[in-house]
Design an enzyme around this catalytic site. Structure first.
Site, PDB file in Angstrom:
ATOM      1  N   ASP A  48       0.867  -1.176   0.000  1.00  0.00           N
ATOM      2  CA  ASP A  48       0.000   0.000   0.000  1.00  0.00           C
ATOM      3  C   ASP A  48       0.906   1.227   0.000  1.00  0.00           C
ATOM      4  OD1 ASP A  48      -2.722   1.246   0.396  1.00  0.00           O
ATOM      5  OD2 ASP A  48      -1.736   2.007   2.192  1.00  0.00           O
ATOM      6  N   SER A  49       0.329   2.367  -0.298  1.00  0.00           N
ATOM      7  CA  SER A  49       1.103   3.603  -0.267  1.00  0.00           C
ATOM      8  C   SER A  49       1.493   3.998   1.152  1.00  0.00           C
ATOM      9  CB  SER A  49       0.314   4.742  -0.913  1.00  0.00           C
ATOM     10  OG  SER A  49      -0.903   4.955  -0.221  1.00  0.00           O
ATOM     11  N   CYS A  93     -11.338   3.389  -0.784  1.00  0.00           N
ATOM     12  CA  CYS A  93     -10.013   3.734  -0.255  1.00  0.00           C
ATOM     13  C   CYS A  93      -9.825   2.926   1.012  1.00  0.00           C
ATOM     14  CB  CYS A  93      -9.925   5.238   0.042  1.00  0.00           C
ATOM     15  SG  CYS A  93      -8.377   5.726   0.860  1.00  0.00           S
ATOM     16  N   THR A  94      -8.627   2.401   1.210  1.00  0.00           N
ATOM     17  CA  THR A  94      -8.402   1.522   2.356  1.00  0.00           C
ATOM     18  C   THR A  94      -8.459   2.265   3.688  1.00  0.00           C
ATOM     19  OG1 THR A  94      -6.023   1.755   1.952  1.00  0.00           O
ATOM     20  CG2 THR A  94      -7.090  -0.244   1.118  1.00  0.00           C
ATOM     21  N   HIS A  95      -8.368   3.591   3.685  1.00  0.00           N
ATOM     22  CA  HIS A  95      -8.537   4.340   4.924  1.00  0.00           C
ATOM     23  C   HIS A  95      -9.999   4.389   5.378  1.00  0.00           C
ATOM     24  CE1 HIS A  95      -4.484   5.784   4.138  1.00  0.00           C
ATOM     25  NE2 HIS A  95      -4.498   6.492   5.250  1.00  0.00           N
TER      26      HIS A  95
END
Length: 278
Positions: free
Chosen positions: A13-14, A193-195
């Site tokens: 992931d970023s 979005c993973t957040h």
């Protein structure tokens, strides 16, 4: 490329948001070892060009492949939108799963009336990957993509609820839900979005209990489980032998601190290895 069934699954992931995918993988596949790489030196990817995202994703994947993995999970939505095909071409024998396709397929099934709202970063929205993937599963769906860039910073500051968080969520979503005409109101919210799963309780309150909500992390974990079984790569080890390794490209202390927002277990700073992808 042949793989040892007991090799770990690589996840990148970023930054730390992809830990929501790691958490889902641990819950779904407790016997599998995992290596998580967060490119914390170059986050966020959501504001970068498609070419830059693809370049960074390939560098991260090469680092994980050198360590020995049997499958790759692209936990970053922006990388899944811009770099998935490049990754599959670069590693033709390696199973590569992104978060877009499983999430889109789940939303297509979950939406009662085919009115799906996708919330994501600017770059993911601009890529148009979610609408295309949803229409592959449900051609007649009405898809609205909404960039919610401030959600990422809000989550990383630990502001997952409260008056300010709710005001911002209503700013983004009320025009598509509470204030929309009945025939135009979304009936499914896809967290692109993973957040955003960290905001699930808040978002549920904003969009209402009648709205289906799809988290791409849990659907991705199911897709990885199916892929491993299909390829004969599911491990035969006992769950207690599974290990998780954490890598970051910068600021391991911040990685460990922010990780508490996304996973229910503690990650110590000295558990986070710093790697250079250049």
């Amino acid at each position: 490329m042949t793989a040892n069934r007991d090799l770990p699954i690589g996840v990148f992931d970023s930054g730390v948001g992809g830990l929501t995918v790691l958490k889902a993988l641990r819950e779904r596949l407790p016997a599998e070892s995992l290596i998580y790489l967060g490119d914390t030196a170059r986050l966020p990817y959501g504001t970068k060009s498609a070419a830059a995202v693809s370049h960074y994703a390939l560098q991260a994947a090469h680092a994980l492949v050198r360590m020995g993995i049997k499958a790759l999970v692209v936990a970053d939505n922006t990388s899944s939108a811009h770099a998935l095909e490049a990754l599959r071409a670069e590693f033709p024998g390696l199973p590569v799963t992104g978060v877009v396709e499983p999430g889109a397929a789940a939303a297509a099934l979950a939406s009662a009336q085919g009115r799906i709202v996708v919330i994501a970063t600017d770059s993911t929205v601009q890529a148009g990957t979610y609408p295309r993937a949803i229409h592959n599963s449900r051609p007649g769906a009405r898809v609205i993509s909404k960039a919610c860039p401030l959600f990422v910073s809000m989550v990383e500051e630990g502001m997952t609820d409260g008056p300010i968080a709710e005001q911002l969520a209503r700013h983004y979503l009320d025009p598509l839900f509470a204030n929309a005409d009945d025939g135009q109101k979304g009936d499914c919210l896809l967290l692109g979005c993973t957040h955003f799963p960290a905001l699930a309780d808040l978002l549920r309150r904003v969009v209402g209990p009648e709205t289906a909500m799809v988290d791409s992390a849990t659907t991705t974990a199911r897709a990885v489980e199916d892929l491993l079984e299909h390829r004969g790569l599911a491990t035969g080890r006992a769950p207690e032998r599974a290990r998780v390794r954490y890598l970051a490209t910068d600021a391991p202390d911040r990685f460990a601190r922010v990780a508490r927002i996304f996973v229910p277990w503690t990650i110590a700073t000295d558990e986070v290895e710093v790697v250079d992808l250049a």
